[in-house]
Motif scaffolding. Structure first.
Motif, PDB file in Angstrom:
ATOM      1  N   ILE A  53      41.125   9.063  25.397  1.00 16.70           N
ATOM      2  CA  ILE A  53      41.242   9.300  24.049  1.00 16.70           C
ATOM      3  C   ILE A  53      39.568   9.197  23.659  1.00 16.70           C
ATOM      4  O   ILE A  53      38.736   8.720  23.892  1.00 16.70           O
ATOM      5  CB  ILE A  53      41.899   8.212  23.908  1.00 16.70           C
ATOM      6  CG1 ILE A  53      43.258   8.531  24.193  1.00 16.70           C
ATOM      7  CG2 ILE A  53      41.870   8.682  22.304  1.00 16.70           C
ATOM      8  CD1 ILE A  53      44.523   6.997  22.816  1.00 16.70           C
ATOM      9  N   VAL A  54      39.702  10.697  22.645  1.00 15.50           N
ATOM     10  CA  VAL A  54      38.118  11.126  22.450  1.00 15.50           C
ATOM     11  C   VAL A  54      38.059  11.149  21.652  1.00 15.50           C
ATOM     12  O   VAL A  54      39.468  11.789  20.828  1.00 15.50           O
ATOM     13  CB  VAL A  54      37.166  11.853  23.481  1.00 15.50           C
ATOM     14  CG1 VAL A  54      35.891  12.025  23.031  1.00 15.50           C
ATOM     15  CG2 VAL A  54      37.409  11.775  25.305  1.00 15.50           C
ATOM     16  N   ALA A  55      37.273  11.149  20.420  1.00 13.74           N
ATOM     17  CA  ALA A  55      37.119  11.423  19.294  1.00 13.74           C
ATOM     18  C   ALA A  55      36.227  10.878  18.370  1.00 13.74           C
ATOM     19  O   ALA A  55      35.438  10.012  19.082  1.00 13.74           O
ATOM     20  CB  ALA A  55      38.704  10.798  18.356  1.00 13.74           C
ATOM     21  N   CYS A  56      36.303  10.492  17.352  1.00 14.19           N
ATOM     22  CA  CYS A  56      35.268  10.508  16.123  1.00 14.19           C
ATOM     23  C   CYS A  56      35.957   9.704  14.430  1.00 14.19           C
ATOM     24  O   CYS A  56      36.900   9.540  14.754  1.00 14.19           O
ATOM     25  CB  CYS A  56      34.134  11.267  15.180  1.00 14.19           C
ATOM     26  SG  CYS A  56      33.846  12.425  16.694  1.00 14.19           S
ATOM     27  N   GLY A  57      35.309   8.788  14.433  1.00 13.26           N
ATOM     28  CA  GLY A  57      35.342   7.757  13.406  1.00 13.26           C
ATOM     29  C   GLY A  57      37.087   7.377  13.158  1.00 13.26           C
ATOM     30  O   GLY A  57      37.325   6.826  14.043  1.00 13.26           O
ATOM     31  N   SER A  58      37.237   7.619  11.855  1.00 13.98           N
ATOM     32  CA  SER A  58      38.542   7.375  11.853  1.00 13.98           C
ATOM     33  C   SER A  58      39.383   7.686  13.227  1.00 13.98           C
ATOM     34  O   SER A  58      40.047   6.447  12.964  1.00 13.98           O
ATOM     35  CB  SER A  58      39.193   7.549  10.902  1.00 13.98           C
ATOM     36  OG  SER A  58      38.769   6.638   9.535  1.00 13.98           O
ATOM     37  N   ALA A  59      39.380   8.163  13.660  1.00 15.95           N
ATOM     38  CA  ALA A  59      40.236   8.868  14.297  1.00 15.95           C
ATOM     39  C   ALA A  59      40.169   8.433  15.624  1.00 15.95           C
ATOM     40  O   ALA A  59      41.269   8.440  16.482  1.00 15.95           O
ATOM     41  CB  ALA A  59      39.932  10.018  15.021  1.00 15.95           C
ATOM     42  N   SER A  60      39.237   8.329  16.295  1.00 13.52           N
ATOM     43  CA  SER A  60      38.757   7.245  17.146  1.00 13.52           C
ATOM     44  C   SER A  60      39.405   5.490  16.731  1.00 13.52           C
ATOM     45  O   SER A  60      39.985   4.958  17.913  1.00 13.52           O
ATOM     46  CB  SER A  60      37.725   7.292  17.727  1.00 13.52           C
ATOM     47  OG  SER A  60      36.948   6.107  16.346  1.00 13.52           O
ATOM     48  N   HIS A  61      39.611   5.581  15.713  1.00 15.82           N
ATOM     49  CA  HIS A  61      40.498   4.364  15.547  1.00 15.82           C
ATOM     50  C   HIS A  61      42.035   3.999  15.935  1.00 15.82           C
ATOM     51  O   HIS A  61      42.306   2.693  16.432  1.00 15.82           O
ATOM     52  CB  HIS A  61      40.063   3.215  14.230  1.00 15.82           C
ATOM     53  CG  HIS A  61      38.737   3.056  13.808  1.00 15.82           C
ATOM     54  ND1 HIS A  61      38.078   3.236  12.855  1.00 15.82           N
ATOM     55  CD2 HIS A  61      37.359   2.691  14.495  1.00 15.82           C
ATOM     56  CE1 HIS A  61      37.122   2.846  12.437  1.00 15.82           C
ATOM     57  NE2 HIS A  61      36.631   2.580  13.836  1.00 15.82           N
ATOM     58  N   THR A  62      42.217   4.817  15.725  1.00 21.89           N
ATOM     59  CA  THR A  62      43.429   5.734  16.051  1.00 21.89           C
ATOM     60  C   THR A  62      43.948   5.343  17.648  1.00 21.89           C
ATOM     61  O   THR A  62      45.242   4.973  18.370  1.00 21.89           O
ATOM     62  CB  THR A  62      44.870   6.636  14.883  1.00 21.89           C
ATOM     63  OG1 THR A  62      43.811   7.021  15.799  1.00 21.89           O
ATOM     64  CG2 THR A  62      44.607   6.377  13.731  1.00 21.89           C
TER      65      THR A  62
END
Ligand code: M6R
Length: 364
Positions: A53-62
């Motif tokens: 799973i790859v993302a930044c900021g809040s999206a990485s928290h989900t």
């Protein structure tokens, strides 16, 4: 346009019950999860060896939250990466790896670059995206939309909540297809999911109480958020919400890490927000709360209804309604969002447009 609310952020927090329901409703049919956009056969789902799973900021928290769910419920190993790290580390992507890119805007530069990197290495990429037709939605092999509607406030609230729900649906689907949960278990998870919108509403209605509490901490120098497991993931989001809009320094720590350095920062009156929604970890968390309170911290606890014992270790308790152990982040985040919001309002900050930040980060 703010529909009578003082800020977009407050309006968007209040839109969460509907946004959550809009995200799960079309994907629940006859006690089963149907995600047509996924375009994966049962055979392909059974052959997933790993999820990245790859993302930044809040999206990485989900993404972090879902790691505990994919692993716990579906027994699929998960790696969560920040897009800015993933894109430059020459990641190893083997056959049977599903890459999930999570993004509200669908335009975050690092997340888009990570998507291209993963595709270039032969991975199948699933986007969990809010903005229809955005770059990430267009370039991913498949897109699962979060139906949060337009999000204006820089601090994400409803898109975050919908990302969680999209990930719950995926985990439930994978767990059932791989026979890690029974049809009965799936049914009970679906019932819990359907209760979330009303439970969120209930928590939002507590706002005056939380505002009153927040007003006591307007001059705080720093705040620590602690949790274990899935509650560590939510601590990161609670901490980001507070710091990005109120400019109060805050950190999230896995509670077991306190002793490895952070506890030296605790002084008389330091606010520590402890999240404990995982029954098997209650006792561990209560010991951590005692460790900080004996050093002078003021402990705010967010826990499940019925966990009365926590009152012996906390100075202030917020209870969340009952759900299963995988969905608690959807409820526990509400008081943390409200807390960040009211601290920022009380400090006179520009809540919807915090300094130095943009709603979508289209440059590196
Ligand atoms: O649009 P995206 O979901 O890709 O954005 C990712 C982050 O920039 C975003 O979540 C950011 O951390 C928010 N300001 C958090 O509230």
């Amino acid at each position: 346009e703010k529909g009578g609310y003082e800020h977009f952020m407050l309006k968007e927090m209040y839109e969460q019950p509907k946004a959550i329901a809009d995200t799960f409703s079309p994907r629940i049919k006859d006690n089963d999860i149907v995600i047509e956009e996924l375009n994966m056969t049962d055979e392909e789902i059974k052959n997933i060896h790993k999820i990245m799973i790859v993302a930044c900021g809040s999206a990485s928290h989900t993404g972090m939250t879902s790691k505990y769910i994919f692993e716990g419920m579906a027994r699929i190993p998960v790696e969560v990466d920040l897009a800015s790290e993933f894109r430059y580390r020459n990641p190893i992507i083997e056959e049977g790896t599903l890459v999930i890119i999570i993004s509200q805007s669908g335009e975050t530069a690092d997340s888009l670059a990570a998507l291209r990197e993963a595709k270039g290495k032969g991975a199948k990429v699933l986007g969990i995206v809010n903005v229809v037709g955005s770059s990430i939605a267009r370039e991913a092999d498949n897109v699962m939309y979060t139906w949060a509607g337009p999000e204006i406030a820089v601090a994400t609230t409803k898109a975050y909540s919908c990302q969680l729900v999209a990930l719950y649906l995926l985990a439930m689907k994978f767990a059932r297809v791989r026979e890690k949960i029974t049809a009965e278990e799936l049914k009970s998870y679906i019932e819990d999911l359907k209760r979330i919108p009303d439970q969120v509403e209930l928590l939002l209605n507590n706002k005056n109480k939380i505002q009153k509490f927040a007003n006591r901490y307007l001059a705080a120098r720093e705040v620590f958020f602690i949790g274990r497991g899935i509650d560590y993931a939510i601590s990161m989001e609670g901490s980001l919400k507070l710091k990005e809009i109120s400019y109060i320094h805050s950190e999230a720590y896995a509670a077991g890490e306190l002793k490895h350095g952070t506890i030296s920062l605790i002084e008389e009156g330091t606010l520590v927000a402890a999240v404990l929604t995982q029954e098997e970890l209650y006792q561990k968390m209560i010991s951590n709360m005692r460790e900080v309170s004996t050093r002078g911290a003021f402990v705010l606890a967010v826990t499940n209804e019925g966990n009365i014992e926590v009152e012996r270790a906390a100075d202030y308790v917020i209870y969340i309604p009952k759900t299963n152990k995988y969905f608690t982040n959807s409820l526990a985040i509400i008081p943390l969002q409200l807390f960040g919001y009211y601290i920022a309002v009380g400090r006179g900050c520009d809540v919807d447009k915090p300094r130095n930040l943009a709603k979508s980060v289209t440059v590196e």
